[in-house]
Design a protein around this motif. Structure first.
Motif, short mmCIF file in Angstrom:
data_model
loop_
_atom_site.label_atom_id
_atom_site.label_comp_id
_atom_site.label_asym_id
_atom_site.label_seq_id
_atom_site.Cartn_x
_atom_site.Cartn_y
_atom_site.Cartn_z
N TYR A 170 -32.97 33.53 -15.99
CA TYR A 170 -33.67 32.50 -15.22
C TYR A 170 -34.16 31.38 -16.13
O TYR A 170 -33.97 30.20 -15.83
CB TYR A 170 -34.85 33.14 -14.47
CG TYR A 170 -35.63 32.16 -13.64
CD1 TYR A 170 -35.14 31.71 -12.41
CD2 TYR A 170 -36.85 31.67 -14.09
CE1 TYR A 170 -35.86 30.80 -11.65
CE2 TYR A 170 -37.57 30.76 -13.34
CZ TYR A 170 -37.07 30.33 -12.12
OH TYR A 170 -37.78 29.42 -11.38
N THR A 172 -32.97 30.57 -19.05
CA THR A 172 -31.80 29.86 -19.57
C THR A 172 -31.27 28.87 -18.54
O THR A 172 -30.96 27.72 -18.88
CB THR A 172 -30.70 30.87 -19.96
OG1 THR A 172 -31.23 31.80 -20.89
CG2 THR A 172 -29.49 30.18 -20.55
N ILE A 173 -31.17 29.27 -17.30
CA ILE A 173 -30.67 28.37 -16.24
C ILE A 173 -31.61 27.19 -16.05
O ILE A 173 -31.15 26.03 -15.97
CB ILE A 173 -30.48 29.16 -14.92
CG1 ILE A 173 -29.31 30.15 -15.07
CG2 ILE A 173 -30.25 28.22 -13.75
CD1 ILE A 173 -29.19 31.13 -13.94
N ILE A 174 -32.88 27.43 -15.99
CA ILE A 174 -33.85 26.34 -15.79
C ILE A 174 -33.79 25.35 -16.95
O ILE A 174 -33.76 24.13 -16.75
CB ILE A 174 -35.27 26.91 -15.62
CG1 ILE A 174 -35.36 27.73 -14.34
CG2 ILE A 174 -36.32 25.82 -15.64
CD1 ILE A 174 -35.06 26.94 -13.07
N HIS A 175 -33.77 25.82 -18.17
CA HIS A 175 -33.73 24.92 -19.32
C HIS A 175 -32.39 24.20 -19.42
O HIS A 175 -32.34 23.03 -19.81
CB HIS A 175 -34.03 25.69 -20.61
CG HIS A 175 -35.46 26.09 -20.72
ND1 HIS A 175 -36.48 25.17 -20.83
CD2 HIS A 175 -36.04 27.31 -20.72
CE1 HIS A 175 -37.64 25.81 -20.90
NE2 HIS A 175 -37.41 27.12 -20.83
N THR A 176 -31.30 24.86 -19.03
CA THR A 176 -29.99 24.19 -19.02
C THR A 176 -29.97 23.08 -18.00
O THR A 176 -29.46 21.98 -18.26
CB THR A 176 -28.87 25.22 -18.74
OG1 THR A 176 -28.96 26.28 -19.69
CG2 THR A 176 -27.50 24.58 -18.81
N ARG A 177 -30.50 23.31 -16.82
CA ARG A 177 -30.60 22.26 -15.78
C ARG A 177 -31.40 21.07 -16.27
O ARG A 177 -31.02 19.93 -16.06
CB ARG A 177 -31.27 22.81 -14.52
CG ARG A 177 -30.37 23.56 -13.62
CD ARG A 177 -31.18 23.91 -12.39
NE ARG A 177 -30.40 24.57 -11.39
CZ ARG A 177 -30.91 25.13 -10.33
NH1 ARG A 177 -32.21 25.10 -10.11
NH2 ARG A 177 -30.13 25.71 -9.45
N ARG A 178 -32.49 21.34 -16.90
CA ARG A 178 -33.37 20.30 -17.41
C ARG A 178 -32.63 19.43 -18.45
O ARG A 178 -32.71 18.21 -18.45
CB ARG A 178 -34.63 20.91 -18.02
CG ARG A 178 -35.68 19.90 -18.34
CD ARG A 178 -36.95 20.54 -18.85
NE ARG A 178 -37.57 21.33 -17.78
CZ ARG A 178 -38.47 22.27 -17.96
NH1 ARG A 178 -38.85 22.57 -19.17
NH2 ARG A 178 -38.99 22.92 -16.94
N LEU A 180 -29.34 19.10 -18.70
CA LEU A 180 -28.25 18.38 -18.02
C LEU A 180 -28.76 17.17 -17.23
O LEU A 180 -28.08 16.14 -17.12
CB LEU A 180 -27.46 19.31 -17.12
CG LEU A 180 -26.61 20.37 -17.86
CD1 LEU A 180 -25.98 21.32 -16.84
CD2 LEU A 180 -25.56 19.71 -18.72
N ARG A 181 -29.92 17.27 -16.63
CA ARG A 181 -30.49 16.14 -15.87
C ARG A 181 -30.86 15.00 -16.78
O ARG A 181 -30.77 13.84 -16.40
CB ARG A 181 -31.71 16.60 -15.09
CG ARG A 181 -31.35 17.38 -13.88
CD ARG A 181 -32.59 17.68 -13.07
NE ARG A 181 -32.26 18.62 -12.00
CZ ARG A 181 -33.11 19.41 -11.42
NH1 ARG A 181 -34.37 19.39 -11.80
NH2 ARG A 181 -32.74 20.22 -10.46
N ARG A 182 -31.34 15.28 -17.95
CA ARG A 182 -31.74 14.23 -18.90
C ARG A 182 -30.52 13.52 -19.48
O ARG A 182 -30.57 12.35 -19.81
CB ARG A 182 -32.57 14.80 -20.03
CG ARG A 182 -33.95 15.17 -19.64
CD ARG A 182 -34.72 15.62 -20.84
NE ARG A 182 -35.98 16.19 -20.42
CZ ARG A 182 -36.72 16.99 -21.14
NH1 ARG A 182 -36.32 17.31 -22.34
NH2 ARG A 182 -37.84 17.44 -20.68
#
Length: 183
Positions: A170, A172-178, A180-182
């Motif tokens: 969880y 890892t997914i949240i930090h990866t999304r963050r 990718l958005r930046r």
């Protein structure tokens, strides 16, 4: 740790008690110990408290305060002195309180005496092969693996790796999304 492999009880000439629990426990137990082994047995005490418990007499009891033995050399001196006193039996309070835990088990290994375990009810049993069933039940109870708590404890142990894996995924997914958005 003498006499573990045999159920034989040595003649009680001198006793060492390790007060690693509530003070009232030994105060209530000393009368029973004197009744079982007689008034003439010398009972010494290893304690973290500054004073003697009720029922112990200053003229017949040597008290070893663990605060007086800080450092490796002082502890070695204490172990040597206790070994020279030639205690035949040693009682260790195991009442579920984290008081002097390291001290009591080091004393159990270093002092050549037959050990008996004192629980929080003031009952005691010998720590030897003959009483292995009582020792096993005692350890299972203290570790939460006996009675109604056993299923809950085992479920926690089994579910822990899966819970940890879920939380790591969880995060890892949240930090990866963050990231990718930046970018």
């Amino acid at each position: 740790m003498r006499y573990f492999l045999t159920g034989r009880e040595p003649p009680a000439t001198a006793m060492l008690l390790v007060e690693s629990g509530t003070r009232g426990l030994l105060e209530g137990l000393i009368g029973g110990l004197r009744q079982s082994w007689g008034d003439r047995i010398f009972i010494d005490l290893v304690s973290c408290y500054a004073t003697l418990p009720k029922g112990f007499h200053a003229e017949t009891t040597r008290i070893y305060r663990v605060a007086d033995y800080r450092g490796r050399q002082a502890r070695s001196r204490l172990y040597g002195e206790l070994a020279r006193n030639r205690y035949s039996v040693m009682g260790i309070v195991c009442s579920g309180e984290p008081v002097m835990t390291k001290w009591k088990w080091m004393l159990a290994f270093r002092v050549p005496a037959k050990i008996f375990i004192i629980n929080e009810n003031g009952d005691y049993f010998w720590f030897d092969r003959k009483h292995f069933g009582a020792i096993r039940r005692f350890v299972l109870y203290r570790s939460g693996l006996a009675g109604a708590g056993a299923v809950r404890t085992l479920a926690r142990c089994i579910s822990f790796p899966f819970t940890l894996l879920y939380l790591l995924l969880y995060a890892t997914i949240i930090h990866t999304r963050r990231v990718l958005r930046r970018g």
